[in-house]
Scaffold this motif. Structure first.
Motif, short mmCIF file in Angstrom:
data_model
loop_
_atom_site.label_atom_id
_atom_site.label_comp_id
_atom_site.label_asym_id
_atom_site.label_seq_id
_atom_site.Cartn_x
_atom_site.Cartn_y
_atom_site.Cartn_z
N LYS A 94 -2.36 -0.53 -0.28
CA LYS A 94 -2.97 -0.77 -1.61
C LYS A 94 -2.76 -2.23 -1.99
O LYS A 94 -1.64 -2.75 -1.92
CB LYS A 94 -2.30 0.12 -2.65
N LYS A 95 -3.84 -2.91 -2.36
CA LYS A 95 -3.74 -4.27 -2.85
C LYS A 95 -3.24 -4.23 -4.29
O LYS A 95 -3.80 -3.54 -5.14
CB LYS A 95 -5.09 -4.97 -2.79
N LEU A 96 -2.18 -5.01 -4.58
CA LEU A 96 -1.57 -5.01 -5.91
C LEU A 96 -1.96 -6.24 -6.73
O LEU A 96 -1.85 -6.22 -7.96
CB LEU A 96 -0.05 -4.94 -5.78
N ALA A 133 6.84 -6.02 -8.27
CA ALA A 133 5.53 -6.68 -8.20
C ALA A 133 5.28 -7.22 -6.80
O ALA A 133 6.21 -7.59 -6.08
CB ALA A 133 5.47 -7.82 -9.23
N TYR A 140 0.90 -3.59 -0.64
CA TYR A 140 1.89 -2.54 -0.38
C TYR A 140 1.39 -1.60 0.71
O TYR A 140 0.23 -1.17 0.69
CB TYR A 140 2.17 -1.75 -1.65
N ASP A 165 1.75 -8.39 -3.79
CA ASP A 165 0.31 -8.53 -3.53
C ASP A 165 -0.24 -7.39 -2.67
O ASP A 165 -1.39 -6.99 -2.83
CB ASP A 165 0.03 -9.87 -2.83
N LEU A 178 6.49 -4.00 1.25
CA LEU A 178 5.94 -4.76 0.13
C LEU A 178 5.82 -6.21 0.56
O LEU A 178 6.82 -6.86 0.88
CB LEU A 178 6.84 -4.63 -1.10
N ASP A 183 -0.50 4.12 -7.99
CA ASP A 183 -0.72 3.52 -6.67
C ASP A 183 -0.26 4.49 -5.57
O ASP A 183 -0.94 4.67 -4.55
CB ASP A 183 0.04 2.20 -6.54
N ASP A 223 0.56 -7.31 -9.27
CA ASP A 223 1.00 -6.32 -10.26
C ASP A 223 2.17 -5.49 -9.73
O ASP A 223 2.50 -5.54 -8.54
CB ASP A 223 -0.16 -5.39 -10.62
N GLN A 224 2.75 -4.69 -10.61
CA GLN A 224 3.83 -3.79 -10.23
C GLN A 224 3.28 -2.58 -9.47
O GLN A 224 2.15 -2.14 -9.73
CB GLN A 224 4.59 -3.30 -11.48
N LEU A 225 4.10 -2.06 -8.56
CA LEU A 225 3.74 -0.83 -7.87
C LEU A 225 3.99 0.35 -8.82
O LEU A 225 5.10 0.50 -9.35
CB LEU A 225 4.60 -0.66 -6.61
N THR A 226 2.97 1.18 -9.03
CA THR A 226 3.06 2.26 -10.00
C THR A 226 2.92 3.63 -9.34
O THR A 226 2.57 3.75 -8.16
CB THR A 226 1.94 2.14 -11.06
#
Length: 398
Positions: free
Chosen positions: A92-94, A147, A151, A149, A134, A103, A97-100
């Motif tokens: 997943k491209k972040l 956070a 994951y 870019d 990450l 995601d 942002d934070q990994l949620t």
């Protein structure tokens, strides 16, 4: 408040039963246990449904009568030779942002869809978190909230054929039992190895008498399994064939002669042949045959196994278990020397079974259900909740 649970293991030609009681503090004790042969079972697979059902019904009646309790559910332990493990890396491209949780939901749903689309005739019984990356850096735990870019999350799916699952449900349906959970026997065995040793990444070679297996635990996840339809008995059969000596004589020879020694032209003692015709065969010749076949088994399972060529690069430790204690004692050093010669960068440890306990797998299954497993996110349970709901409970709690 206490609760009672029933555990059944389909093991080779035997069915093992264990009734366990859990108290309010999640401590448990064994209430009753039975180990019985069944003509309806062969290598852990159902070959005669009615015969298997009769065995289960008889033992279940005895246990329930003794405990004055009726079981509705069963936790089932299987050793399925057709089981398959699939590892999937989904990303997943972040964008900084934070990994949620959302995601993670996206990744798991995407991975699940790939498995269902590509394996329509199979069913998931285990799902493990295997690794987390990450921005290219591997993390020991799920890096939720950090956070980055990009994951990547590796999930390991453990699958069995749907028809096998249907047959198991039919079998226990005849006994008025609903399968609450299915647990793979190899997973329990390796879970025990993990708990007893300091290494979190390891191969495990299990040399049984009739069957063998190779597994890999990585970061506490069961992420590779390969079953082999041969075991160390093939060594004895080879000696028997090439030397024209009956198997019972071979068993006696291997149990009493230490093949770790060097032999010249010393012949097998006449005492091993009893009232059968004596054959002038040197001990060194028998040893030569046994070592050739043992080395061949190790080549197929580990040394020349192309299925683990890439996996072997970063795994240092390999634990070896040998079911036949005569082979373990009298060929142990030869086995160890051959592995070290061929795999100089590996650490091989020939381990003893920690418990010679026929009920060990049931005890481990009880511990698994009681305590959970750190990287397992999906056991097979009755479908009261959606897949993603069950996964979230496992990852993040209620």
């Amino acid at each position: 408040m206490t609760s009672k649970k029933l555990f059944i293991e389909l093991k080779n030609k035997n069915i093992i039963f264990q009734a366990i009681e859990f108290d309010k503090n999640n401590n448990y004790k064994v209430l009753d246990e039975i180990n019985t042969a069944s003509l309806g079972l062969e290598n852990g697979n159902i070959v005669d449904l009615e015969e298997c059902a009769s065995t289960v019904q008889d033992c279940l009646f005895k246990i329930e009568k003794k405990l004055d309790y009726t079981f509705n559910n069963v936790n089932l332990i299987i050793n399925n030779q057709d089981a398959e493990i699939i590892n999937l890396n989904n990303s997943k491209k972040l964008h900084g942002d934070q990994l949620t949780k959302e995601d993670i939901s996206y990744i798991i749903n995407n991975a699940q869809k790939q498995i269902i689309d590509n394996s329509p005739n199979k069913e998931i019984i285990h799902l493990f978190n295997t690794s987390f990356f990450l921005d290219g850096e591997e993390k020991r735990k799920l890096p939720l909230g950090l956070a980055g870019d990009f994951y990547t999350h590796q999930l390991t799916f453990f699958l069995i054929k749907k028809n096998n699952l249907k047959n198991l449900k039919i079998l226990f349906g005849k006994c008025n039992l609903i399968i609450q959970r299915i647990i793979d026997s190899n997973f329990l065995f390796n879970m025990n190895v993990y708990n007893l040793n300091s290494s979190i990444n390891f191969f495990c070679i299990d040399l049984g008498k009739e069957k063998s297996s190779l597994t890999l635990f990585y970061n506490g996840s069961f992420c590779f399994l390969e079953n082999f339809n041969f075991g160390t008995n093939i060594i004895k059969k080879d000696v028997s064939k090439l030397c024209s000596i009956e198997l019972d004589i071979i068993d006696k020879i291997i149990s009493e002669i230490n093949f770790e020694k060097e032999f010249s032209e010393e012949l097998i003692d006449k005492k091993y042949f009893y009232d059968k015709p004596y054959r002038k065969i040197s001990i060194s010749y028998i040893k030569e045959i046994m070592l050739a076949r043992l080395n061949e088994l190790l080549d197929i399972i580990f040394i020349k196994n192309i299925n683990i060529k890439n996996l072997k690069i970063n795994i240092e430790n390999c634990f070896i278990f040998i079911e036949d204690q005569n082979i373990n004692v009298n060929l142990r050093q030869n086995l160890f020397d051959y592995l070290i010669e061929k795999e100089k960068m590996k650490k091989f440890l020939i381990k003893e079974m920690t418990q010679n306990d026929e009920y060990l797998k049931c005890n481990l299954a009880a511990k698994l259900i009681n305590d959970g497993w750190q990287n397992e996110v999906l056991p097979l349970i009755q479908p009261k909740k959606s897949l993603i709901s069950r996964v979230f409970i496992s990852l993040f709690g209620d």
